[in-house]
Motif scaffolding. Sequence first.
Motif, short mmCIF file in Angstrom:
data_model
loop_
_atom_site.label_atom_id
_atom_site.label_comp_id
_atom_site.label_asym_id
_atom_site.label_seq_id
_atom_site.Cartn_x
_atom_site.Cartn_y
_atom_site.Cartn_z
N TRP A 1 -9.17 8.36 -2.17
CA TRP A 1 -9.22 7.32 -3.23
C TRP A 1 -10.47 6.47 -3.07
O TRP A 1 -10.92 6.20 -1.95
N LEU B 1 -7.00 -0.08 4.77
CA LEU B 1 -7.34 0.71 3.58
C LEU B 1 -8.28 1.85 3.95
O LEU B 1 -8.14 2.98 3.46
N VAL C 1 -1.39 4.75 -1.60
CA VAL C 1 -2.84 4.86 -1.36
C VAL C 1 -3.07 6.11 -0.51
O VAL C 1 -2.41 6.28 0.52
N LEU D 1 -8.29 2.04 -7.08
CA LEU D 1 -7.52 0.83 -6.74
C LEU D 1 -8.49 -0.31 -6.47
O LEU D 1 -9.48 -0.15 -5.74
N VAL E 1 -11.65 2.82 -3.36
CA VAL E 1 -10.97 1.53 -3.34
C VAL E 1 -12.00 0.41 -3.20
O VAL E 1 -13.01 0.56 -2.50
N PHE F 1 0.85 -1.22 0.00
CA PHE F 1 0.00 0.00 0.00
C PHE F 1 0.88 1.26 0.00
O PHE F 1 0.54 2.26 -0.62
#
Length: 282
Positions: free
Chosen positions: A56, A72, A52, A124, A58, A47
Amino acid sequence: MPTRRNAGRRGAGSRHRYRYLLGDSRREAARLRAQARLWDPVATALFDRLRVRRGWKVLEIGPGQGSLHMELRRRVGGPVDAVERSPAFAARLRRLCARDRFGPDHIFVNDLLDAPLPRRTYDLVFARWVFLFLPDPEAHLRKLVRALRPGGLLAIEDYHRETFALIPRPREWADLMAADRAFFASQGGDASIGGRLPELYRRAGLEIVAIDPNLKVGRPGSPVWRWLSTYFLGVLDRYAEHPPLTRGKAARLRRRFLAAARADTSLMIAPAVIDVIGRKPL
Ligand SMILES: C[S@@+](CC[C@H](N)C(=O)[O-])C[C@H]1O[C@@H](n2cnc3c(N)ncnc32)[C@H](O)[C@@H]1O
């Protein structure tokens, strides 16, 4: 168990017969959490390389017990979508998400091929240890590529099992490795999908950004030894149903694993985990 005859017919058109091999029992959930403790630093380093960042969009495929999913969420500072076929694992993920301040996720409780994913959306898409189970990985990749925005990244971590070795090497080792391959192939999967991903990415229209190998080696009593023995001793009886392994050979292998654990010169070289990053062209 599916027979060899029907396993050969699996593919995108027969996806409703897909059965996830490891299930979602409490024991499997505990195994996944222990495995994640060992391997999460490798994923968080990935990551970091992917940079990241906040904002974002994801999507994670098959988050399982959710440790990387929560990581995340912290990195993007908000919800992260997920596709998780297990209702029990999805319910746990919802409970975990209710405890931080980043809001509820959109969780598709589906097999990936059935999930109504939005198109051209994600910065992502990430998956660890999911693709080795999947029949027709090309169809799954095409679906993920459609969900990426142009310029978006696909990052998959998966095994190349052939590096797996126990030293001293038991006489039955080749049979164990053949049974391991046959076990995953029984549902159309490939236990060594990691090394094939670059070519599969290319066919799905992705540009290859990076391919990074990760290899762990452990001595008796180490976390690596515990991780691999828990998995392989746990599945040996099921593997014994896949020739050329037999119940007798599986019983001898079990004794050899346990004897190796008592010798301080023994080693286990783990299946390699390969990180494959691709980009959807602009
Ligand atoms: C071996 S576990 C890995 C879990 C997690 N990614 C990790 O690294 O700890 C595989 C996960 O993928 C999920 N899964 C398997 N096949 C799937 C499919 N076709 N669609 C969506 N999820 C799937 C399983 O329920 C499980 O949570």
